[in-house]
Design a protein around this motif. Structure first.
Motif, PDB file in Angstrom:
ATOM      1  N   ASN A 152       0.849  -1.188   0.000  1.00  0.00           N
ATOM      2  CA  ASN A 152       0.000   0.000   0.000  1.00  0.00           C
ATOM      3  C   ASN A 152       0.892   1.248   0.000  1.00  0.00           C
TER       4      ASN A 152
ATOM      5  N   GLY B 139      -0.296  11.941  11.479  1.00  0.00           N
ATOM      6  CA  GLY B 139      -1.710  11.935  11.860  1.00  0.00           C
ATOM      7  C   GLY B 139      -2.546  11.353  10.732  1.00  0.00           C
TER       8      GLY B 139
ATOM      9  N   ARG C 120     -11.588   7.004   8.016  1.00  0.00           N
ATOM     10  CA  ARG C 120     -12.462   7.302   6.879  1.00  0.00           C
ATOM     11  C   ARG C 120     -13.887   7.535   7.359  1.00  0.00           C
TER      12      ARG C 120
ATOM     13  N   PRO D 184      -0.044   9.265   0.620  1.00  0.00           N
ATOM     14  CA  PRO D 184       0.645  10.449   1.152  1.00  0.00           C
ATOM     15  C   PRO D 184      -0.027  11.017   2.410  1.00  0.00           C
TER      16      PRO D 184
ATOM     17  N   SER E 241       0.441  14.545   5.082  1.00  0.00           N
ATOM     18  CA  SER E 241       1.179  15.777   5.388  1.00  0.00           C
ATOM     19  C   SER E 241       1.010  16.204   6.844  1.00  0.00           C
ATOM     20  N   ALA E 242       0.179  15.508   7.606  1.00  0.00           N
ATOM     21  CA  ALA E 242       0.196  15.706   9.059  1.00  0.00           C
ATOM     22  C   ALA E 242       1.388  14.896   9.541  1.00  0.00           C
TER      23      ALA E 242
ATOM     24  N   LYS F  19      -7.677   4.174   7.907  1.00  0.00           N
ATOM     25  CA  LYS F  19      -7.170   4.044   6.542  1.00  0.00           C
ATOM     26  C   LYS F  19      -6.208   2.848   6.487  1.00  0.00           C
ATOM     27  N   ASP F  20      -5.975   2.348   5.267  1.00  0.00           N
ATOM     28  CA  ASP F  20      -5.135   1.149   5.093  1.00  0.00           C
ATOM     29  C   ASP F  20      -3.754   1.333   5.727  1.00  0.00           C
ATOM     30  N   THR F  21      -3.177   2.519   5.558  1.00  0.00           N
ATOM     31  CA  THR F  21      -1.843   2.781   6.105  1.00  0.00           C
ATOM     32  C   THR F  21      -1.824   2.563   7.620  1.00  0.00           C
TER      33      THR F  21
ATOM     34  N   THR G 166      -6.330  10.354   9.678  1.00  0.00           N
ATOM     35  CA  THR G 166      -7.749  10.478  10.019  1.00  0.00           C
ATOM     36  C   THR G 166      -8.494   9.237   9.548  1.00  0.00           C
TER      37      THR G 166
HETATM   38  C1  LIG Z   1      -0.551  15.575  -0.218  1.00  0.00           C
HETATM   39  C2  LIG Z   1      -1.575  14.820   0.577  1.00  0.00           C
HETATM   40  C3  LIG Z   1      -1.466  14.791   1.966  1.00  0.00           C
HETATM   41  C4  LIG Z   1      -2.378  14.056   2.735  1.00  0.00           C
HETATM   42  N1  LIG Z   1      -2.254  14.065   4.101  1.00  0.00           N
HETATM   43  C5  LIG Z   1      -3.092  13.334   4.858  1.00  0.00           C
HETATM   44  C6  LIG Z   1      -2.940  13.304   6.274  1.00  0.00           C
HETATM   45  O1  LIG Z   1      -2.035  13.917   6.848  1.00  0.00           O
HETATM   46  N2  LIG Z   1      -3.800  12.526   6.995  1.00  0.00           N
HETATM   47  C7  LIG Z   1      -4.779  11.798   6.386  1.00  0.00           C
HETATM   48  O2  LIG Z   1      -5.516  11.094   7.086  1.00  0.00           O
HETATM   49  N3  LIG Z   1      -4.948  11.807   5.040  1.00  0.00           N
HETATM   50  C8  LIG Z   1      -4.123  12.545   4.267  1.00  0.00           C
HETATM   51  N4  LIG Z   1      -4.272  12.552   2.895  1.00  0.00           N
HETATM   52  C9  LIG Z   1      -5.275  11.680   2.275  1.00  0.00           C
HETATM   53  C10 LIG Z   1      -4.768  10.230   2.146  1.00  0.00           C
HETATM   54  O3  LIG Z   1      -3.584  10.187   1.345  1.00  0.00           O
HETATM   55  C11 LIG Z   1      -5.844   9.385   1.440  1.00  0.00           C
HETATM   56  O4  LIG Z   1      -6.969   9.309   2.298  1.00  0.00           O
HETATM   57  C12 LIG Z   1      -5.377   7.999   1.061  1.00  0.00           C
HETATM   58  O5  LIG Z   1      -6.333   7.424   0.184  1.00  0.00           O
HETATM   59  C13 LIG Z   1      -5.230   7.060   2.236  1.00  0.00           C
HETATM   60  O6  LIG Z   1      -4.837   5.813   1.724  1.00  0.00           O
HETATM   61  P1  LIG Z   1      -4.799   4.444   2.516  1.00  0.00           P
HETATM   62  O7  LIG Z   1      -6.221   4.063   2.894  1.00  0.00           O
HETATM   63  O8  LIG Z   1      -4.205   3.525   1.494  1.00  0.00           O
HETATM   64  O9  LIG Z   1      -3.922   4.617   3.715  1.00  0.00           O
HETATM   65  C14 LIG Z   1      -3.410  13.316   2.106  1.00  0.00           C
HETATM   66  C15 LIG Z   1      -3.539  13.373   0.699  1.00  0.00           C
HETATM   67  C16 LIG Z   1      -2.625  14.120  -0.060  1.00  0.00           C
HETATM   68  C17 LIG Z   1      -2.769  14.171  -1.564  1.00  0.00           C
END
Ligand SMILES: Cc1cc2nc3c(=O)[nH]c(=O)nc-3n(C[C@H](O)[C@H](O)[C@H](O)COP(=O)(O)O)c2cc1C
Length: 211
Positions: free
Chosen positions: A39, A59, A63, A42, A44-45, A71-73, A61
């Motif tokens: 997986n 950080g 879904r 990105p 930025s928190a 989230k998957d991460t 958040t």
């Molecule tokens: C540049 C950028 C920064 C992001 N920063 C965050 C963040 O700090 N926290 C967060 O929950 N989602 C953030 N997101 C949204 C997640 O990347 C997005 O929800 C992603 O689909 C999560 O994927 P996952 O379910 O595979 O972990 C960001 C998106 C972008 C484009």
């Protein structure tokens, strides 16, 4: 204007905080689930918090549309305890953005973005080959706060392309790396190319001489 965040919805806090805590570095995190499925997403928190031991914080958040499931991460890190922060630079910015798309589970965002991976040194999740630097991390702890997970990761190994390291320090040649930062949401980023200003620290003696 003054905003009382104890009386406001979290969406207001989000808009104010991402606009004011900026620019933010971007962690493109690679992680794997318990079956080894890769997986990438990105965040930025994100920042480094201390160096002894070296700890970074992220950080994530939950879904809202999935009854606040992580989230998957965040789920992968909780289950497998390891991840890699790939540093986002100008040249991989568009690909990074593709990794934030909510693809259905059978689609791999790393392939969709056109990224390839290489093995990490100390952790199981691979790093992104196109990223010029990567922090290999083990989960130190995950705190569940409200509808988010705050993940603290201990950086156990660091990869940097030789071109961007001055071994004398070792210093990172940050003026040449061209990292980007995230601004106030809405797809806004900043480049760091030709954007450096140098403000040397001032000792008390120097200050006294000039005042
Ligand atoms: C540049 C950028 C920064 C992001 N920063 C965050 C963040 O700090 N926290 C967060 O929950 N989602 C953030 N997101 C949204 C997640 O990347 C997005 O929800 C992603 O689909 C999560 O994927 P996952 O379910 O595979 O972990 C960001 C998106 C972008 C484009």
């Amino acid at each position: 204007m003054q905003f009382n965040l104890e009386a406001e919805r979290s969406s207001v806090a989000y808009k104010l905080l991402v606009g004011l805590v900026a620019p933010r570095p971007i962690a493109l995190i690679t992680s794997i689930d318990e079956n080894g499925k890769l997986n990438a997403a990105p965040f930025s928190a994100y920042n480094y918090l201390c160096v002894d031991p070296p700890i970074i914080g992220i950080g994530v958040t939950n879904r809202p549309e999935a009854k606040y499931l992580p989230k998957d991460t965040a789920r992968n890190i909780r289950r497998t305890g390891e991840f890699v922060v790939n540093v986002v630079t100008e040249d991989i910015a568009q690909k990074m953005n593709v990794c934030a798309i909510d693809f259905p589970p059978e689609i791999n965002e790393v392939d969709m973005a056109g990224f390839t991976t290489v093995s990490s040194q100390a952790v199981k999740p691979p790093r992104i080959a196109e990223a010029h630097a990567a922090l290999e991390c083990r989960e130190f702890t995950t705190m569940e706060i409200g509808r988010s997970r705050i993940i603290l990761g201990q950086v156990v190994s660091v990869y940097v392309d030789d071109r961007f390291v001055d071994p004398a320090g070792p210093y990172i040649k940050a003026e040449e790396l061209h990292a980007i930062g995230r601004m106030n949401g809405l797809g806004n980023y900043v480049k760091t190319r030709d954007a450096f200003i140098n403000i040397p620290r001032i000792s008390f003696d120097e200050w006294e001489k000039n005042h």
